[in-house]
Design a protein around this motif. Structure first.
Motif, PDB file in Angstrom:
ATOM      1  N   ARG A  88       0.845  -1.203   0.000  1.00  0.00           N
ATOM      2  CA  ARG A  88       0.000   0.000   0.000  1.00  0.00           C
ATOM      3  C   ARG A  88       0.882   1.256   0.000  1.00  0.00           C
ATOM      4  O   ARG A  88       0.614   2.209  -0.720  1.00  0.00           O
ATOM      5  CB  ARG A  88      -0.928   0.011   1.201  1.00  0.00           C
ATOM      6  N   ARG A  89       1.932   1.243   0.800  1.00  0.00           N
ATOM      7  CA  ARG A  89       2.824   2.422   0.846  1.00  0.00           C
ATOM      8  C   ARG A  89       3.511   2.652  -0.493  1.00  0.00           C
ATOM      9  O   ARG A  89       3.649   3.789  -0.939  1.00  0.00           O
ATOM     10  CB  ARG A  89       3.845   2.259   1.966  1.00  0.00           C
ATOM     11  N   ARG A  90       3.945   1.569  -1.120  1.00  0.00           N
ATOM     12  CA  ARG A  90       4.567   1.711  -2.440  1.00  0.00           C
ATOM     13  C   ARG A  90       3.567   2.277  -3.446  1.00  0.00           C
ATOM     14  O   ARG A  90       3.912   3.140  -4.255  1.00  0.00           O
ATOM     15  CB  ARG A  90       5.128   0.379  -2.919  1.00  0.00           C
ATOM     16  N   ALA A  91       2.339   1.809  -3.384  1.00  0.00           N
ATOM     17  CA  ALA A  91       1.308   2.330  -4.290  1.00  0.00           C
ATOM     18  C   ALA A  91       1.052   3.807  -4.025  1.00  0.00           C
ATOM     19  O   ALA A  91       0.905   4.605  -4.962  1.00  0.00           O
ATOM     20  CB  ALA A  91       0.017   1.527  -4.128  1.00  0.00           C
ATOM     21  N   GLU A  92       1.027   4.199  -2.751  1.00  0.00           N
ATOM     22  CA  GLU A  92       0.828   5.611  -2.408  1.00  0.00           C
ATOM     23  C   GLU A  92       2.000   6.454  -2.886  1.00  0.00           C
ATOM     24  O   GLU A  92       1.815   7.572  -3.371  1.00  0.00           O
ATOM     25  CB  GLU A  92       0.634   5.773  -0.903  1.00  0.00           C
ATOM     26  N   GLU A  93       3.229   5.925  -2.763  1.00  0.00           N
ATOM     27  CA  GLU A  93       4.398   6.660  -3.229  1.00  0.00           C
ATOM     28  C   GLU A  93       4.365   6.829  -4.748  1.00  0.00           C
ATOM     29  O   GLU A  93       4.671   7.911  -5.261  1.00  0.00           O
ATOM     30  CB  GLU A  93       5.686   5.936  -2.821  1.00  0.00           C
ATOM     31  N   ARG A  94       3.982   5.769  -5.471  1.00  0.00           N
ATOM     32  CA  ARG A  94       3.870   5.872  -6.927  1.00  0.00           C
ATOM     33  C   ARG A  94       2.830   6.924  -7.303  1.00  0.00           C
ATOM     34  O   ARG A  94       3.034   7.729  -8.208  1.00  0.00           O
ATOM     35  CB  ARG A  94       3.508   4.524  -7.544  1.00  0.00           C
ATOM     36  N   GLN A  95       1.712   6.905  -6.587  1.00  0.00           N
ATOM     37  CA  GLN A  95       0.661   7.871  -6.865  1.00  0.00           C
ATOM     38  C   GLN A  95       1.144   9.290  -6.571  1.00  0.00           C
ATOM     39  O   GLN A  95       0.881  10.217  -7.330  1.00  0.00           O
ATOM     40  CB  GLN A  95      -0.584   7.551  -6.049  1.00  0.00           C
ATOM     41  N   GLU A  96       1.868   9.456  -5.482  1.00  0.00           N
ATOM     42  CA  GLU A  96       2.392  10.776  -5.126  1.00  0.00           C
ATOM     43  C   GLU A  96       3.389  11.260  -6.172  1.00  0.00           C
ATOM     44  O   GLU A  96       3.367  12.430  -6.566  1.00  0.00           O
ATOM     45  CB  GLU A  96       3.058  10.726  -3.744  1.00  0.00           C
ATOM     46  N   HIS A  97       4.268  10.372  -6.639  1.00  0.00           N
ATOM     47  CA  HIS A  97       5.223  10.749  -7.684  1.00  0.00           C
ATOM     48  C   HIS A  97       4.484  11.138  -8.961  1.00  0.00           C
ATOM     49  O   HIS A  97       4.856  12.101  -9.636  1.00  0.00           O
ATOM     50  CB  HIS A  97       6.210   9.616  -7.969  1.00  0.00           C
TER      51      HIS A  97
END
Length: 186
Positions: A88-97
């Motif tokens: 989930r954190r990786r997905a949030e980071e990708r979305q933020e980028h």
């Protein structure tokens, strides 16, 4: 045995209830025994808003792998929960980028609304001119003629073209300046 089940079911793990009531009973007991611990684990890491979802996904994985559970189930459940949280954190980071890159793209592109507004004001100002004045503006601005060339097309002197252009520029400047300021007001 696992490869055989995968080839028969197309990669979908068998339903524990369909493979035997013993696995289903074992899963229910494990769920009852460890639900609160996994919930607290998730709560400490992601807070109350997402903790229940982490627990749900964790036990969904456990249900799918009911026949493969290790002897020490709680550490395994924590590992699954940790992986779900990390995903989930990786997905949030990708979305933020992605959002950051999109915001940078938007900042670097010109605002097309301003260009449309200016163009519309220019068209309206040009239409407000007499047909002879519009022709003079077109000859000089669009066709690129100098005063002599425009004078030859219009059948007048170059001095007359200079005077008319001077007056037209002042009139258009006032018209365009006031229309752009008016449209810029909220």
């Amino acid at each position: 045995m696992r490869q055989q089940a995968d080839s028969v079911t197309g990669g979908i793990p068998p339903d524990p209830a369909a493979t035997g009531g013993e696995q289903c009973d074992h899963f229910i007991a494990m769920y009852s025994r460890y639900y609160d611990e996994v919930l607290r684990y998730a709560w400490r890491r992601v807070g109350p808003d997402y903790a229940a979802e982490v627990v749900s996904e964790t036990f969904t994985v456990a249900w799918r792998r009911a026949g493969e559970l290790p002897e020490h189930e709680l550490p395994w459940l924590y590992t699954v929960a940790r992986n779900i949280i990390a995903n989930r954190r990786r997905a949030e980071e990708r979305q933020e980028h992605l959002l950051t890159a999109l915001a940078e793209t938007v900042r670097t592109e010109p605002d097309h609304a301003d260009a449309v507004t200016r163009r519309q004001a220019a068209v309206e100002a040009l239409q407000s001119l007499s047909p002879d004045d519009r022709e003079l503006v077109r000859l000089v601005a669009w066709d690129g003629l100098d005063a002599r060339g425009a004078a030859a097309v219009l059948g007048c002197s170059a001095a007359a073209v200079h005077v008319r252009l001077h007056r037209l520029r002042k009139r258009l400047s006032r018209t365009l300046g006031s229309s752009i300021r008016t449209e810029a007001r909220p």
